[in-house]
Design a protein around this motif. Sequence first.
Motif, PDB file in Angstrom:
ATOM      1  N   LEU A  92       5.153  -6.444  -1.070  1.00  0.00           N
ATOM      2  CA  LEU A  92       4.162  -6.074  -1.456  1.00  0.00           C
ATOM      3  C   LEU A  92       2.622  -7.324  -1.766  1.00  0.00           C
ATOM      4  O   LEU A  92       1.474  -6.904  -1.353  1.00  0.00           O
ATOM      5  N   PRO A  93       2.860  -7.827  -3.163  1.00  0.00           N
ATOM      6  CA  PRO A  93       2.098  -8.471  -3.801  1.00  0.00           C
ATOM      7  C   PRO A  93       1.250  -9.695  -2.674  1.00  0.00           C
ATOM      8  O   PRO A  93       0.467  -9.622  -2.828  1.00  0.00           O
ATOM      9  N   ALA A  94       2.875 -10.177  -1.697  1.00  0.00           N
ATOM     10  CA  ALA A  94       2.367 -11.304  -0.623  1.00  0.00           C
ATOM     11  C   ALA A  94       1.192 -10.247   0.269  1.00  0.00           C
ATOM     12  O   ALA A  94       0.505 -10.782   0.556  1.00  0.00           O
ATOM     13  N   TYR A  95       1.600  -9.474   0.226  1.00  0.00           N
ATOM     14  CA  TYR A  95       0.948  -8.838   1.557  1.00  0.00           C
ATOM     15  C   TYR A  95      -0.630  -7.946   1.192  1.00  0.00           C
ATOM     16  O   TYR A  95      -1.641  -8.304   1.713  1.00  0.00           O
ATOM     17  N   CYS A  96      -0.539  -7.405  -0.265  1.00  0.00           N
ATOM     18  CA  CYS A  96      -1.552  -7.420  -0.906  1.00  0.00           C
ATOM     19  C   CYS A  96      -2.542  -9.176  -0.680  1.00  0.00           C
ATOM     20  O   CYS A  96      -4.299  -8.227  -0.534  1.00  0.00           O
ATOM     21  N   ALA A  97      -2.134 -10.287  -1.349  1.00  0.00           N
ATOM     22  CA  ALA A  97      -2.905 -11.631  -1.800  1.00  0.00           C
ATOM     23  C   ALA A  97      -3.566 -11.778   0.472  1.00  0.00           C
ATOM     24  O   ALA A  97      -4.569 -12.149   0.431  1.00  0.00           O
ATOM     25  N   ASP A 108     -11.351  -4.105   7.940  1.00  0.00           N
ATOM     26  CA  ASP A 108     -11.781  -3.279   7.343  1.00  0.00           C
ATOM     27  C   ASP A 108     -10.494  -2.941   6.213  1.00  0.00           C
ATOM     28  O   ASP A 108      -9.169  -3.118   6.752  1.00  0.00           O
ATOM     29  N   SER A 109     -11.071  -2.136   5.101  1.00  0.00           N
ATOM     30  CA  SER A 109      -9.792  -2.214   4.182  1.00  0.00           C
ATOM     31  C   SER A 109      -8.738  -1.918   4.074  1.00  0.00           C
ATOM     32  O   SER A 109      -7.463  -1.081   3.789  1.00  0.00           O
ATOM     33  N   ALA A 110      -9.245  -0.015   5.173  1.00  0.00           N
ATOM     34  CA  ALA A 110      -8.084   0.900   4.906  1.00  0.00           C
ATOM     35  C   ALA A 110      -7.293   1.095   5.996  1.00  0.00           C
ATOM     36  O   ALA A 110      -6.136   0.857   6.497  1.00  0.00           O
ATOM     37  N   ILE A 111      -7.898   0.198   7.499  1.00  0.00           N
ATOM     38  CA  ILE A 111      -6.974  -0.042   8.313  1.00  0.00           C
ATOM     39  C   ILE A 111      -6.049  -1.326   8.130  1.00  0.00           C
ATOM     40  O   ILE A 111      -4.902  -1.215   8.083  1.00  0.00           O
ATOM     41  N   THR A 112      -7.020  -2.371   7.702  1.00  0.00           N
ATOM     42  CA  THR A 112      -5.795  -3.551   7.238  1.00  0.00           C
ATOM     43  C   THR A 112      -4.706  -2.625   6.362  1.00  0.00           C
ATOM     44  O   THR A 112      -3.369  -3.741   6.091  1.00  0.00           O
ATOM     45  N   ALA A 117       1.304  -2.358   5.004  1.00  0.00           N
ATOM     46  CA  ALA A 117       2.318  -1.549   4.506  1.00  0.00           C
ATOM     47  C   ALA A 117       2.963  -1.191   5.852  1.00  0.00           C
ATOM     48  O   ALA A 117       4.509  -1.057   5.776  1.00  0.00           O
ATOM     49  N   TRP A 118       3.179  -0.956   7.370  1.00  0.00           N
ATOM     50  CA  TRP A 118       3.540  -0.368   8.362  1.00  0.00           C
ATOM     51  C   TRP A 118       4.255  -1.716   8.622  1.00  0.00           C
ATOM     52  O   TRP A 118       5.516  -1.774   9.363  1.00  0.00           O
ATOM     53  N   ARG A 119       3.554  -2.969   8.526  1.00  0.00           N
ATOM     54  CA  ARG A 119       4.827  -4.397   8.783  1.00  0.00           C
ATOM     55  C   ARG A 119       5.780  -4.050   7.258  1.00  0.00           C
ATOM     56  O   ARG A 119       6.717  -4.338   8.302  1.00  0.00           O
ATOM     57  N   ILE A 120       5.362  -4.642   6.325  1.00  0.00           N
ATOM     58  CA  ILE A 120       6.118  -4.411   4.669  1.00  0.00           C
ATOM     59  C   ILE A 120       7.566  -3.249   4.764  1.00  0.00           C
ATOM     60  O   ILE A 120       8.526  -3.646   4.867  1.00  0.00           O
ATOM     61  N   ALA A 121       6.990  -2.315   5.907  1.00  0.00           N
ATOM     62  CA  ALA A 121       8.323  -1.592   5.514  1.00  0.00           C
ATOM     63  C   ALA A 121       8.889  -1.589   7.265  1.00  0.00           C
ATOM     64  O   ALA A 121      10.459  -1.360   7.097  1.00  0.00           O
ATOM     65  N   ALA A 122       8.678  -2.021   8.296  1.00  0.00           N
ATOM     66  CA  ALA A 122       8.941  -2.921   9.395  1.00  0.00           C
ATOM     67  C   ALA A 122       9.990  -4.194   8.965  1.00  0.00           C
ATOM     68  O   ALA A 122      11.212  -4.023   9.131  1.00  0.00           O
ATOM     69  N   GLN A 123       9.896  -4.454   7.721  1.00  0.00           N
ATOM     70  CA  GLN A 123      10.257  -5.720   7.855  1.00  0.00           C
ATOM     71  C   GLN A 123      11.533  -5.094   6.865  1.00  0.00           C
ATOM     72  O   GLN A 123      12.487  -6.128   6.782  1.00  0.00           O
ATOM     73  N   SER A 124      10.923  -4.639   5.805  1.00  0.00           N
ATOM     74  CA  SER A 124      12.527  -4.347   4.958  1.00  0.00           C
ATOM     75  C   SER A 124      13.068  -3.598   5.809  1.00  0.00           C
ATOM     76  O   SER A 124      14.632  -2.519   4.738  1.00  0.00           O
ATOM     77  N   GLY A 125      13.211  -2.479   5.892  1.00  0.00           N
ATOM     78  CA  GLY A 125      13.954  -2.078   7.400  1.00  0.00           C
ATOM     79  C   GLY A 125      13.728  -0.598   6.686  1.00  0.00           C
ATOM     80  O   GLY A 125      14.778   0.715   7.536  1.00  0.00           O
ATOM     81  N   ALA A 126      12.124   0.030   6.669  1.00  0.00           N
ATOM     82  CA  ALA A 126      11.993   1.412   5.606  1.00  0.00           C
ATOM     83  C   ALA A 126      11.126   2.284   6.901  1.00  0.00           C
ATOM     84  O   ALA A 126      10.585   2.711   5.689  1.00  0.00           O
ATOM     85  N   MET A 127      10.931   1.862   7.614  1.00  0.00           N
ATOM     86  CA  MET A 127      10.151   2.995   8.560  1.00  0.00           C
ATOM     87  C   MET A 127       9.947   3.871   7.864  1.00  0.00           C
ATOM     88  O   MET A 127       9.036   4.637   8.183  1.00  0.00           O
ATOM     89  N   GLN A 135       1.585   3.956   0.236  1.00  0.00           N
ATOM     90  CA  GLN A 135       0.745   4.998  -0.976  1.00  0.00           C
ATOM     91  C   GLN A 135       0.300   4.011  -1.995  1.00  0.00           C
ATOM     92  O   GLN A 135      -0.312   3.590  -2.875  1.00  0.00           O
ATOM     93  N   ARG A 136       1.908   3.448  -2.175  1.00  0.00           N
ATOM     94  CA  ARG A 136       2.248   1.939  -3.196  1.00  0.00           C
ATOM     95  C   ARG A 136       1.253   1.056  -2.631  1.00  0.00           C
ATOM     96  O   ARG A 136       0.452   0.547  -4.329  1.00  0.00           O
ATOM     97  N   PHE A 137       1.053   0.521  -1.336  1.00  0.00           N
ATOM     98  CA  PHE A 137      -0.432  -0.513  -1.301  1.00  0.00           C
ATOM     99  C   PHE A 137      -1.414  -0.032  -1.900  1.00  0.00           C
ATOM    100  O   PHE A 137      -1.727  -1.049  -2.762  1.00  0.00           O
ATOM    101  N   GLU A 138      -2.114   0.878  -1.338  1.00  0.00           N
ATOM    102  CA  GLU A 138      -2.854   1.410  -2.572  1.00  0.00           C
ATOM    103  C   GLU A 138      -3.366   1.701  -3.464  1.00  0.00           C
ATOM    104  O   GLU A 138      -4.488   0.896  -4.128  1.00  0.00           O
ATOM    105  N   GLU A 139      -2.374   1.851  -4.189  1.00  0.00           N
ATOM    106  CA  GLU A 139      -2.356   2.524  -5.717  1.00  0.00           C
ATOM    107  C   GLU A 139      -2.435   0.695  -6.130  1.00  0.00           C
ATOM    108  O   GLU A 139      -2.578   0.435  -7.148  1.00  0.00           O
ATOM    109  N   GLU A 140      -1.501  -0.563  -5.641  1.00  0.00           N
ATOM    110  CA  GLU A 140      -1.044  -1.146  -6.304  1.00  0.00           C
ATOM    111  C   GLU A 140      -1.998  -2.576  -6.087  1.00  0.00           C
ATOM    112  O   GLU A 140      -1.753  -3.797  -6.484  1.00  0.00           O
TER     113      GLU A 140
END
Length: 142
Positions: A92-97, A108-112, A117-127, A135-140
């Motif tokens: 999350l912090p890496a993709y935030c940067a 585009d802020s929202a699309i990106t 977030a989808w990439r994080i879900a896929a990489q973590s195995g938590a699709m 939601q967490r990405f948007e908050e943090e």
Amino acid sequence: MLRLVLAITLCLVAPGAAAAQRDATADDFLGLTRCEGGRAVTDLRPDVRDSMLLAEIEAHEAVHREQAAAHESCDAFLATLISARRIIDAELPAYCAQWKVAVARGADSAITRREFAWRIAAQSGAMENRLQIAQRFEEECR
């Protein structure tokens, strides 16, 4: 020899290929940070030449190097990545940067944010948790 690689960055697999039946390889990533001699070392794919994209990748991987430096060793950091939750917490912090660099150049802020977030879900195995990750990405990440 099992080689732990922190391949946590821009996955090049097409969205529909997430169900691929093979392990990820270094070539699947534009850049990756791995452990070498107890230190975090980043490798960028040599075919990536776009300076804007390189800036995004470098911002992302810099976070992973900082995360590793906060531990006794790079290998100690890798040893913490034992669950989807821990991978999400590292990504999350890496993709935030990376998102901040992309948005600063006009993405585009929202699309990106959603794409990352989808990439994080896929990489973590938590699709199945991708909406919560978004939601967490948007908050943090602001």
